[in-house]
Design an enzyme around this catalytic site. Sequence first.
Site, short mmCIF file in Angstrom:
data_model
loop_
_atom_site.label_atom_id
_atom_site.label_comp_id
_atom_site.label_asym_id
_atom_site.label_seq_id
_atom_site.Cartn_x
_atom_site.Cartn_y
_atom_site.Cartn_z
N ASP A 141 3.48 7.99 -1.57
CA ASP A 141 4.54 8.99 -1.34
C ASP A 141 4.59 9.90 -2.57
O ASP A 141 3.75 9.78 -3.46
CB ASP A 141 5.89 8.28 -1.11
CG ASP A 141 6.82 9.09 -0.19
OD1 ASP A 141 6.89 10.32 -0.37
OD2 ASP A 141 7.45 8.48 0.69
N LYS A 152 0.84 -1.22 0.00
CA LYS A 152 0.00 0.00 0.00
C LYS A 152 0.87 1.26 0.00
O LYS A 152 0.76 2.12 0.88
CB LYS A 152 -0.95 0.01 1.19
CG LYS A 152 -1.94 -1.16 1.16
CD LYS A 152 -3.04 -0.99 2.19
CE LYS A 152 -4.04 -2.12 2.17
NZ LYS A 152 -3.52 -3.41 2.66
N LEU A 153 1.72 1.37 -1.02
CA LEU A 153 2.67 2.49 -1.08
C LEU A 153 1.93 3.81 -1.30
O LEU A 153 0.94 3.88 -2.02
CB LEU A 153 3.66 2.28 -2.21
CG LEU A 153 4.57 1.05 -2.12
CD1 LEU A 153 5.46 0.98 -3.37
CD2 LEU A 153 5.41 1.09 -0.86
N GLN A 206 -13.86 -8.26 9.89
CA GLN A 206 -14.39 -7.96 8.55
C GLN A 206 -15.89 -7.74 8.65
O GLN A 206 -16.59 -8.50 9.29
CB GLN A 206 -14.11 -9.12 7.58
CG GLN A 206 -12.64 -9.37 7.33
CD GLN A 206 -12.00 -8.33 6.43
OE1 GLN A 206 -12.63 -7.33 6.05
NE2 GLN A 206 -10.74 -8.54 6.08
O1 C5P Z 1 -7.82 -12.69 7.84
P1 C5P Z 1 -8.56 -12.04 6.71
O2 C5P Z 1 -9.14 -13.03 5.72
O3 C5P Z 1 -9.57 -11.02 7.17
O4 C5P Z 1 -7.41 -11.27 5.93
C1 C5P Z 1 -7.67 -10.39 4.89
C2 C5P Z 1 -6.38 -9.78 4.41
O5 C5P Z 1 -6.67 -8.78 3.45
C3 C5P Z 1 -5.56 -9.10 5.50
O6 C5P Z 1 -4.19 -9.27 5.12
C4 C5P Z 1 -5.95 -7.66 5.39
O7 C5P Z 1 -4.92 -6.78 5.78
C5 C5P Z 1 -6.20 -7.53 3.89
N1 C5P Z 1 -7.10 -6.45 3.53
C6 C5P Z 1 -8.40 -6.36 3.96
N2 C5P Z 1 -9.20 -5.34 3.55
C7 C5P Z 1 -8.71 -4.41 2.73
C8 C5P Z 1 -7.40 -4.49 2.26
C9 C5P Z 1 -6.62 -5.55 2.68
O8 C5P Z 1 -8.87 -7.21 4.72
N3 C5P Z 1 -9.50 -3.45 2.32
#
Ligand code: C5P
Length: 231
Positions: free
Chosen positions: A66, A63-64, A186
């Site tokens: 800058d 997620k860069l 989530q």
């Molecule tokens: O454990 P889980 O299935 O929730 O992991 C989802 C992965 O996706 C994690 O690495 C989380 O940081 C990443 N992620 C997310 N939602 C976003 C972007 C990335 O859950 N919007």
Amino acid sequence: MTDDRLIVALDVPDAIAGLQMATRLGDAVSFYKIGLGMLTGGGLALANELADEHGKRIFLDMKLFDIGATVEAAVQGLSQFGHDFLTVHGDPHVVRAAAQTKGDMKILAVTILTSLDRADLDASLIKSGEITDLVQERAGLAFMNGADGVIASPQEAALIRALPEAAGKLIVTPGVRPAGADLGDQKRVTTPAQAIENGADHVVVGRPIWANADPRAAAEAVLAELRLSDQ
Ligand code: C5P
């Protein structure tokens, strides 16, 4: 044959635990996401080992964000490793810079983090409007500025897939949960099969696999669900 629509998020504490988990998953999983937490614990070395020694595909979730010159330099440095996906924030100047030096990597843009709600956007002085509209607008902008794809919640996937600019672009969705799995933090989830039906090319699954007592069986259950939905 392994199904690379499933990307397993290796959000375990460090590279040693990551390698152990990948060993347990074996040939069931062909694609791994290495995130920021792991990157400060030997994650890049792990990514290179998984790719070079074990033939795995790699998604670097950095997620860069800058100034353009710095993004260009960082992406150029990473491109030498030949990994598959790299995330950057979807701001046009960032995406344009990353696209300059990406080599064979695909640049995936983050539109608006799914953990943010309208109050968070207000606090960051982001313009008014429904988040879903802003997500769609930012996805379109990212595509026009050279992104190869976007990260989106499974609900947003259908809206983004409907954009004319999304033709030929990748949609990668975290926030998926096999039926009956613990949601964790989530909120806006669908099943992996539903995410693919909504237009996603890949689903990212973390805790339901790596935190399961039998990670390989959990991964195989997701893969079986994806195969079933193909019929
Ligand atoms: O454990 P889980 O299935 O929730 O992991 C989802 C992965 O996706 C994690 O690495 C989380 O940081 C990443 N992620 C997310 N939602 C976003 C972007 C990335 O859950 N919007």
